[in-house]
Design an enzyme around this catalytic site. Structure first.
Site, PDB file in Angstrom:
ATOM      1  CE  LYS A  15       0.834   1.190   4.506  1.00 36.52           C
ATOM      2  NZ  LYS A  15       1.515   2.446   4.957  1.00 36.52           N
ATOM      3  N   PRO A  99       9.856  -4.460   0.933  1.00 36.95           N
ATOM      4  CG  PRO A  99      10.875  -2.455   0.359  1.00 36.95           C
ATOM      5  CD  PRO A  99       9.887  -3.448  -0.137  1.00 36.95           C
ATOM      6  N   GLY A 101      10.349  -1.774   6.783  1.00 32.56           N
ATOM      7  CA  GLY A 101      10.594  -0.389   7.172  1.00 32.56           C
ATOM      8  C   GLY A 101      10.470   0.599   6.044  1.00 32.56           C
ATOM      9  N   GLY A 105       3.588  -1.405   4.231  1.00 28.37           N
ATOM     10  CA  GLY A 105       2.630  -2.277   4.906  1.00 28.37           C
ATOM     11  C   GLY A 105       2.814  -3.759   4.686  1.00 28.37           C
ATOM     12  N   GLY A 107       4.229  -6.369   6.397  1.00 21.83           N
ATOM     13  CA  GLY A 107       3.866  -7.273   7.489  1.00 21.83           C
ATOM     14  C   GLY A 107       2.373  -7.280   7.755  1.00 21.83           C
ATOM     15  CB  SER A 108      -0.097  -4.514   8.027  1.00 21.02           C
ATOM     16  OG  SER A 108       0.482  -3.887   9.158  1.00 21.02           O
ATOM     17  CB  SER A 109      -0.037  -6.705   3.170  1.00 19.61           C
ATOM     18  OG  SER A 109      -0.634  -7.350   2.071  1.00 19.61           O
ATOM     19  CG  ASP A 141      -0.993   0.451   8.723  1.00 14.32           C
ATOM     20  OD1 ASP A 141      -1.727   1.315   9.245  1.00 14.32           O
ATOM     21  OD2 ASP A 141       0.131   0.709   8.256  1.00 14.32           O
TER      22      ASP A 141
END
Length: 283
Positions: A15, A99, A101, A105, A107-109, A141
């Site tokens: 995102k 990537p 950091g 998003g 990890g959230s995705s 997120d």
């Protein structure tokens, strides 16, 4: 993308935050904000196979986190705990392209994708609102990826209003730096009192990213990329991450600029989408 009774393969989308206003700080330390989440047609490749092993296992070679620290595994465990069906198991494979950091998003995705897919493969029939509530406990997120639509967000990011955005082409550039969200939100120089705007004001183009000046000051590599992209248009920072994005007229234009990015930076071209590819594939 394919889905069947026991396995799923698809794209866990990245995102962009098209803008980010910090409108206040709450007593619990979290910040109230306004933003627009633009989903992309680009992201991580994810494969999930459901089983009855009572184990949640993970293969993610590009991110050498212990499985118990990975948001995708945490999401699967949280979903199973919600069901009280402890014999449910799954193996998750993630080929990371997003990537860390970067403000994209990833990890959230991944966590949202796991919630959505296992809800189907485990035949739980939970609503999107319930899945979003489970996800919200893991990351602010995650709900937007669960609902699977580009959205206007307020509160700490949990109050979502779906919006239909022009599906534009973006060039996204990441310098050789990763940025932790907490580091930016803890910076005393961060603007925390931007007046709230309306969705109509956003569509009129009156907005900014309040984190941009802080990120540019603390991370000159990001500022340098933004200044370089400035010769082609108006670059913007996404969220609190290190990626800078530029709206382009076409994929061809974006690809041409991408070939010229400064040494050490990574670039990719993506198109904005209003519906998540994961949600579309599971319909």
């Amino acid at each position: 993308m394919t889905a069947n009774e026991t396995a799923f393969e698809g794209v866990s989308p990245a995102k962009l935050n098209l803008f980010l206003h910090i409108t206040g700080q709450r007593s619990d330390g979290y910040h109230n904000l306004q933003t627009v989440f633009q989903l992309l047609d680009w992201g991580d490749d994810i494969r999930i196979r459901a089983n009855q092993s009572a184990e949640i296992t993970l293969t993610c070679p590009k991110i050498p986190l212990a499985p118990e620290r990975n948001l995708a595994v945490k999401a699967a465990l949280a979903l199973r705990a919600h069901t009280d069906k402890l014999d449910l198991g799954a193996h998750i494979e993630i080929d990371k392209h997003i990537p860390d950091g970067a403000g994209l998003g990833g990890g959230s995705s991944n966590a949202a994708s796991v919630l959505l897919v296992l809800n189907k493969l485990w035949k739980l029939d939970l609503t999107a609102d319930t899945l979003a509530k489970i996800g919200r406990e893991l990351g602010a997120d995650i709900p937007v990826f669960v609902h699977g639509h580009s959205a206007w967000a307020e509160g700490i990011g949990e109050h979502l209003t779906s919006v239909n955005l022009p599906e534009k082409v973006f060039l996204v550039v990441k310098p050789q730096v990763s940025i932790a969200t907490a580091e930016i939100f803890q910076t005393k120089e961060l603007t925390r009192d931007t007046p709230a705007i309306t969705i109509a004001t956003f569509f009129e183009g009156r907005y900014r990213n309040d984190c941009e000046s802080v990120v540019f000051q603390k991370f000159p590599e990001v500022k340098a990329v933004a200044e370089w992209l400035g010769q082609y248009g108006t670059p913007r920072l996404t969220g609190t991450g290190s990626c800078v994005f530029l709206e382009c007229q076409s994929r061809a234009q974006a690809a041409k600029i991408a070939q010229q990015v400064p040494a050490g930076s990574r670039a990719f071209v993506a198109q904005g989408v209003n519906r998540s590819p994961i949600v579309t594939a599971l319909k």
